[in-house]
Design a protein around this motif. Structure first.
Motif, PDB file in Angstrom:
ATOM      1  N   ASN A 227      25.827   1.872  14.748  1.00  0.00           N
ATOM      2  CA  ASN A 227      26.271   3.115  14.121  1.00  0.00           C
ATOM      3  C   ASN A 227      25.896   4.304  15.003  1.00  0.00           C
ATOM      4  O   ASN A 227      26.683   5.228  15.194  1.00  0.00           O
ATOM      5  CB  ASN A 227      25.635   3.244  12.739  1.00  0.00           C
ATOM      6  CG  ASN A 227      26.088   4.484  12.005  1.00  0.00           C
ATOM      7  OD1 ASN A 227      27.194   4.985  12.187  1.00  0.00           O
ATOM      8  ND2 ASN A 227      25.219   5.009  11.154  1.00  0.00           N
TER       9      ASN A 227
ATOM     10  N   SER B  56      28.180   4.449  18.007  1.00  0.00           N
ATOM     11  CA  SER B  56      29.469   5.078  17.696  1.00  0.00           C
ATOM     12  C   SER B  56      29.319   6.590  17.605  1.00  0.00           C
ATOM     13  O   SER B  56      30.225   7.333  17.982  1.00  0.00           O
ATOM     14  CB  SER B  56      30.024   4.521  16.375  1.00  0.00           C
ATOM     15  OG  SER B  56      29.294   5.008  15.266  1.00  0.00           O
TER      16      SER B  56
ATOM     17  N   MET C  18      34.001   1.445  12.915  1.00  0.00           N
ATOM     18  CA  MET C  18      32.648   0.913  12.977  1.00  0.00           C
ATOM     19  C   MET C  18      32.178   0.475  11.585  1.00  0.00           C
ATOM     20  O   MET C  18      31.542  -0.572  11.428  1.00  0.00           O
ATOM     21  CB  MET C  18      31.704   1.964  13.553  1.00  0.00           C
ATOM     22  CG  MET C  18      30.273   1.481  13.730  1.00  0.00           C
ATOM     23  SD  MET C  18      30.123   0.072  14.858  1.00  0.00           S
ATOM     24  CE  MET C  18      30.678   0.832  16.391  1.00  0.00           C
TER      25      MET C  18
END
Length: 390
Positions: A62, A65, A110
């Motif tokens: 995460n 991203s 994601m």
């Protein structure tokens, strides 16, 4: 810390209306985001590998991203700062919105992948290993992400950037998701319950929700959202401060990116005024709009009869009829043309957005009311406008 970074890297930091200063803010925020998120990714990925926890690994990707998002934001601000050219006469300001949309789509992608991986861990749980350093990394991550939330929110409000506000929202979601991961590790430590996959799903849901909000906030300006009511009110008030102007309507604001607005409006002036003086006043108002609100303005002058009692009284009667039909309707550009057998009353009818009227029926109904309820032989000639009454 935020003020220190601004003082060190932003020249003329208070001139946020200057596109160069604004882009400098965006680039600085992008670089800070890249560095912080890469640092957090490395730490969490390491923690995920040594513990085998999918929730920590998911949280790490995460952050990766987010780093990619910061790169896109950086590129978006750089492209948005390019001046107008032959192919893009209104500049490249909307590239900031495009970059924000790309960031949002990456976040959604994601989130989907994290959700799928976490469901797999629920169906097929794996043993995780406790490591004290993983707890430290998660705690540090929460504090770093909360600072990034405060940092991006501050920049977003300062330069009025939806992209930065979306990034701030994503950082706050990251705080919550990392806290959930930390909570899952504590549950494993104290109760020996492996909730790793469930926590991973929770993290994925936070990522997906943040992506949805970001898409919504960045797509609206690209599609052409309604102008800020406060800005429209300020424009109207500024125009009406000039004694010659007695009414304003048909205000249209085209947004070509932050600081790149084109405004058109109709200004009503007494028909008895000298046309050269009116033109000079309109030019002056256009320059004032550029100076105060950085809007390129085009003003259409509407002459209005103000010294004819019959026209004034007839206009009031028509207004009352229209308000009696629906209080939300209004008229402007009222004129009268007298003939040998009848009188035409000519006006524009403003129907607000959201009204589910059939346009033709409204026009016919009001024409019928004018013909039947007004004294004398009056016929309504109506042009319909759709918009909001400011």
């Amino acid at each position: 810390m935020t003020n220190l970074l601004i003082s060190l890297f932003i020249k003329n930091k208070d001139r946020v209306e200057d596109s160069n200063v604004r882009n400098a803010y965006g680039k600085m925020a992008g670089i800070v985001g890249i560095m912080c998120n890469l640092f957090l990714f490395a730490g969490k990925f390491f923690a995920g590998v040594i513990t085998g926890a999918i929730s920590i690994t998911a949280d790490a990707f995460n952050n990766l991203s987010d780093a990619a998002s910061s790169i896109i934001t950086l590129v978006g601000f750089d492209m948005a700062g390019k001046p107008a050219d032959k192919d893009h006469p209104f500049g490249h300001g909307r590239m900031e919105y495009v970059s924000g949309l790309v960031v949002s789509l990456l976040i959604l992608m994601m989130g989907v992948e994290l959700f799928k991986s976490s469901v797999g861990k629920v169906l097929h749980p794996e043993v995780i290993s406790e490591q004290w350093i993983s707890y430290m990394i998660l705690v540090v991550s929460i504090f770093v992400k909360f600072w990034m939330y405060m940092f991006n929110r501050s920049i977003g409000w300062k330069i009025h950037s939806e992209t930065m506000k979306a990034t701030a929202s994503d950082s706050l979601n990251d705080c919550v998701s990392t806290a959930a991961v930390f909570g899952g590790m504590l549950i494993f430590h104290y109760f020996h319950l492996n909730v790793d996959g469930v926590v991973g799903i929770v993290v994925a849901c936070f990522v997906l929700w943040g992506g949805y909000e970001s898409v919504r906030d960045t797509l609206n300006p690209l599609l052409g959202e309604s102008p800020d009511p406060e800005l429209v009110t300020k424009i109207k008030e500024m125009v009406l401060r000039h004694e010659m102007v007695i009414g304003v309507h048909d205000i249209v604001v085209h947004d070509y990116g932050p600081g790149r607005r084109i405004v058109s409006l109709h200004a009503e002036v007494p028909a008895t005024e000298n046309i050269m003086e009116v033109h000079d006043v309109m030019d002056h108002i256009e320059m004032r709009l550029m100076e105060e609100y950085h809007c390129e303005a085009t003003i259409h002058m509407d002459p209005v009869v103000t010294n004819d009692e019959e026209v004034t009284e007839t206009k009031k009667e028509v207004q009352d009829l229209v308000k009696g039909y629906d209080p939300d309707l209004s008229i402007h550009d009222f004129r009268m043309v007298k003939g040998a057998t009848h009188t035409n009353v000519i006006f524009d009818l403003l129907i607000p957005y959201g009204k589910k009227y059939q346009q033709e029926k409204v026009v016919e109904d009001i024409k019928k009311k004018v013909k039947e309820e007004m004294p004398g032989n009056h016929y309504a000639v109506i042009r319909v406008d759709r918009g909001e009454q400011y």
